[in-house]
Design an enzyme around this catalytic site. Structure first.
Site, PDB file in Angstrom:
ATOM      1  N   ASN A  69     -15.944  20.651  32.002  1.00  0.00           N
ATOM      2  CA  ASN A  69     -15.108  20.508  33.184  1.00  0.00           C
ATOM      3  C   ASN A  69     -15.503  19.262  33.943  1.00  0.00           C
ATOM      4  O   ASN A  69     -16.645  18.795  33.879  1.00  0.00           O
ATOM      5  CB  ASN A  69     -15.190  21.751  34.083  1.00  0.00           C
ATOM      6  CG  ASN A  69     -16.298  21.654  35.110  1.00  0.00           C
ATOM      7  OD1 ASN A  69     -16.124  21.002  36.148  1.00  0.00           O
ATOM      8  ND2 ASN A  69     -17.438  22.254  34.823  1.00  0.00           N
ATOM      9  N   ASN A 127     -27.013  22.405  45.725  1.00  0.00           N
ATOM     10  CA  ASN A 127     -26.671  21.885  44.395  1.00  0.00           C
ATOM     11  C   ASN A 127     -27.122  20.427  44.301  1.00  0.00           C
ATOM     12  O   ASN A 127     -26.475  19.548  44.852  1.00  0.00           O
ATOM     13  CB  ASN A 127     -25.161  22.014  44.188  1.00  0.00           C
ATOM     14  CG  ASN A 127     -24.714  21.532  42.827  1.00  0.00           C
ATOM     15  OD1 ASN A 127     -25.540  21.190  41.981  1.00  0.00           O
ATOM     16  ND2 ASN A 127     -23.413  21.512  42.615  1.00  0.00           N
ATOM     17  N   CYS A 130     -24.862  18.479  40.341  1.00  0.00           N
ATOM     18  CA  CYS A 130     -23.484  18.419  39.841  1.00  0.00           C
ATOM     19  C   CYS A 130     -23.280  17.126  39.050  1.00  0.00           C
ATOM     20  O   CYS A 130     -23.460  16.035  39.583  1.00  0.00           O
ATOM     21  CB  CYS A 130     -22.473  18.483  40.968  1.00  0.00           C
ATOM     22  SG  CYS A 130     -20.778  18.384  40.349  1.00  0.00           S
ATOM     23  N   LYS A 165     -30.355  24.494  43.035  1.00  0.00           N
ATOM     24  CA  LYS A 165     -29.802  24.526  41.666  1.00  0.00           C
ATOM     25  C   LYS A 165     -30.201  23.267  40.920  1.00  0.00           C
ATOM     26  O   LYS A 165     -29.908  22.152  41.356  1.00  0.00           O
ATOM     27  CB  LYS A 165     -28.280  24.663  41.724  1.00  0.00           C
ATOM     28  CG  LYS A 165     -27.659  24.935  40.348  1.00  0.00           C
ATOM     29  CD  LYS A 165     -26.223  25.390  40.492  1.00  0.00           C
ATOM     30  CE  LYS A 165     -25.613  25.775  39.168  1.00  0.00           C
ATOM     31  NZ  LYS A 165     -24.244  26.306  39.303  1.00  0.00           N
ATOM     32  N   ASN A 192     -27.522  24.028  35.695  1.00  0.00           N
ATOM     33  CA  ASN A 192     -26.156  23.555  35.902  1.00  0.00           C
ATOM     34  C   ASN A 192     -25.627  23.098  34.545  1.00  0.00           C
ATOM     35  O   ASN A 192     -26.308  23.234  33.523  1.00  0.00           O
ATOM     36  CB  ASN A 192     -26.152  22.415  36.927  1.00  0.00           C
ATOM     37  CG  ASN A 192     -24.824  22.298  37.653  1.00  0.00           C
ATOM     38  OD1 ASN A 192     -23.764  22.472  37.043  1.00  0.00           O
ATOM     39  ND2 ASN A 192     -24.851  22.008  38.936  1.00  0.00           N
ATOM     40  N   THR A 193     -24.439  22.538  34.511  1.00  0.00           N
ATOM     41  CA  THR A 193     -23.839  22.174  33.227  1.00  0.00           C
ATOM     42  C   THR A 193     -24.551  20.981  32.595  1.00  0.00           C
ATOM     43  O   THR A 193     -25.153  20.150  33.278  1.00  0.00           O
ATOM     44  CB  THR A 193     -22.360  21.829  33.414  1.00  0.00           C
ATOM     45  OG1 THR A 193     -22.251  20.843  34.436  1.00  0.00           O
ATOM     46  CG2 THR A 193     -21.556  23.053  33.784  1.00  0.00           C
ATOM     47  N   GLY A 217     -20.801  27.569  29.026  1.00  0.00           N
ATOM     48  CA  GLY A 217     -20.438  28.561  28.024  1.00  0.00           C
ATOM     49  C   GLY A 217     -21.576  28.817  27.051  1.00  0.00           C
ATOM     50  O   GLY A 217     -22.666  28.237  27.175  1.00  0.00           O
ATOM     51  N   GLY A 265     -21.012  32.691  34.858  1.00  0.00           N
ATOM     52  CA  GLY A 265     -20.072  31.624  35.188  1.00  0.00           C
ATOM     53  C   GLY A 265     -18.835  31.630  34.334  1.00  0.00           C
ATOM     54  O   GLY A 265     -17.882  32.392  34.577  1.00  0.00           O
TER      55      GLY A 265
END
Lengths: 304, 253
Positions: A69, A127, A130, A165, A192-193, A217, A265
């Protein structure tokens, strides 16, 4: 009757299941599907000092066992949150925490200051990780010095639970975790991603408007588990683990690796009822393994 | 309107042509109110590279039989897997999602569809007719062999065809059809974006209120992820919750 209650320092969760910011809206989006009061906590949408339109579309690309994303923290700013959103969600019977982001330290401080005044928000998740904003964002979380600075300044004004985070896009996540612990973080959430990208070979174009984006995921779960385990062995504050948790078995794995609580998530997109199922599944696991308190499972990885 | 997560049973699969098929799926409980233009988000099981659900237009609803029809084009692994479903298989849906086309009363409406974008127009035509509107449908297809389900559209009004190769109806694109010389109050369209933009341009030039149904890559379908935004005059809006139907005057087209 098993006991699912966990504590993140003084913050009491009725069970270890929380939702990950950016995947759960403000909780309202899920009220048709689940009883929000059954959750340990809700991390609402990433909130910044000022309105952000986010990135241009396309913002999402599907990948095997995950998605990328590049939303870019679209939100209406903290004043909108305090005035319009907070009155609607303040009476949820769970811990509602706000994910705070910013491009500048001052922005994070001002945002945290305003949220500090909201009686029904027991904590924030700062955060510093990001990957989808051009300035600040992940940059805070990729060096110890900048991570320390932003946590130190926010800590000065924010009096309730301060969760930080962490970014997985670093060489050594334990040094960042120790750095934020040293500045007064009450807990850390990770991961985080992961920064990734996707390409359409036919058109030779990137699938995201920003070229790169955040991978989430099941594809990221082994990386997340490894980092939780590493950080568990490096810090003394509670860890909230996340990254590809799709079911109760995944959640248990994160708890065994050292997570006091977990966040769900991307799975919310596929099954909006997944959080309730994970709570029930953890309970069933505990009964099956004759574990009375879920806290007995935290970091109970058997390495023999 | 409350959103649901429910298993449906595949009752029937109708192959329309080599690319398109209609799935008839039956709910075990009474269907909620479903409006034309709304969509479902379908779980695709046993597909190696398909991780997320697939948003699909609702083609038709039969409340008496508890049936929803989905008009699906095979375009990738997800939709190909749906094409392999057999009678009796289960399909998990999140629905009904999104907003809907508006339903005026006693007006002249033209529905313009291209490709699998015709999917939501049949159910829309039914609602428009029931509200006393005069319904004209123009379907743009490549060739006569793609002319499918015409009789169903004819139940609700006039139907015209354009084909790119001239093998049926008028040759050309639906926005070039001669019936558009008549006066219309509303245009409702779904299909390829260039076609919808042409419908928007026609509508603007002829003072016709135009609503379009947009497509976008979605993760959740119900407003949680903010992935499926489109650029509007009021900033980014989610196609899944604030759309998929937009008045073109609100879009930055």
């Amino acid at each position: 009757m098993v006991n699912l209650e966990v504590k993140l320092k003084d913050l009491v969760l009725k069970n270890p299941v929380m939702t990950a910011s950016g995947t759960f809206g403000f909780g309202e989006e899920f009220a048709d599907f689940i009883d929000l009061s059954q959750l340990g906590g809700i991390l609402v949408k990433g909130t910044t000092r000022y309105h952000r339109e986010g990135n241009p579309y396309p913002r999402m690309a599907e990948t095997p066992s995950g998605m990328l994303n590049a939303v870019g923290l679209q939100n209406k700013g903290v004043e909108n949150f305090c005035n319009d959103i907070y009155p609607r969600i303040k009476d949820y019977k769970t811990n509602v925490m706000v994910n705070v982001s910013g491009s500048l330290v001052e922005d994070c401080v001002e945002t945290a200051t305003m949220i500090n005044e909201l009686d029904h928000i027991p904590g924030i998740e700062l955060n510093i990780s990001c990957p989808n904003v051009k300035e600040g964002g992940m940059a805070f979380g990729t060096s110890c010095a900048s991570a320390e600075e932003v946590v130190r300044e926010v800590r000065k004004v924010y009096k309730k639970h301060l969760m930080v985070k962490l970014s997985p896009n670093v060489t050594d996540i334990t040094s960042i975790a120790k750095a934020v612990e040293g500045q007064g973080a009450d807990s850390v959430s990770l991961i985080n991603t992961l920064l990734g990208m996707a390409i359409d070979a036919e058109t030779r174009k990137p699938l995201l408007s920003t070229v790169t984006g955040g991978l989430s995921g099941p594809a990221v779960k082994p990386v997340a588990l490894r980092m939780v385990w590493q950080v568990f062995n490096a810090v003394n504050i509670p860890i909230v683990g996340l990254g590809g948790i799709m079911n109760a078995k995944d959640a248990i794995e994160f708890i065994l690796a050292g997570s006091s609580a977990i966040q769900i998530g991307t799975a919310n997109f596929i099954d909006p009822c997944v959080t309730e199922k994970v709570v029930k599944g953890i309970e069933e696991y505990m009964i099956r393994h004759q574990v009375d308190n879920v806290t007995d499972l935290i970091g109970a990885l058997n390495q023999q | 309107m409350k959103k649901l997560v429910q298993d449906f049973e595949v009752l029937h699969k109708k192959e329309l042509n080599k690319d398109n098929f209609v799935l008839e799926i039956k709910a075990s409980e009474a269907l909620p109110d479903i409006k034309p233009g709304q969509f479902v988000n379908v779980l695709v099981e046993n597909a190696t590279n398909t991780f997320l659900r697939r948003p699909l237009s609702i083609h038709f609803v039969d409340y008496d039989k508890n049936i929803i029809k989905l008009y699906i084009k095979r375009i990738g692994e997800g939709t190909n897997k749906l094409g392999e479903l057999e009678i009796g298989d289960k399909l998990n849906l999140i629905y009904p999602l999104g907003n809907s086309y508006s339903i005026p009363k006693n007006s002249k409406a033209v529905l313009i569809g291209g490709g699998c974008g015709v999917a939501p127009l049949l159910y829309l035509a039914k609602h428009l007719k029931e509200a006393g509107n005069e319904v004209t449908t123009i379907l743009g297809i490549r060739s006569a062999e793609d002319a499918i389900e015409l009789d169903q559209y004819k139940e609700y009004g006039r139907v015209f065809i354009t084909t790119e190769d001239g093998t049926m109806g008028e040759k050309g694109y639906p926005t070039q059809h001669s019936v558009l010389k008549e006066d219309f109050d509303y245009s409702f369209t779904c299909g390829p974006e260039p076609m919808m933009k042409a419908v928007a341009a026609y509508s603007d030039a002829n003072d016709v209120t135009c609503e379009v149904s947009l497509e976008n890559t979605m993760a959740c379908g119900f407003g949680a992820c903010l992935c499926c935004v489109t650029d509007t005059k009021e900033g980014n809006k989610c196609v899944c919750t604030e759309g998929p139907v937009f008045n073109v005057k609100d879009l930055k087209w």
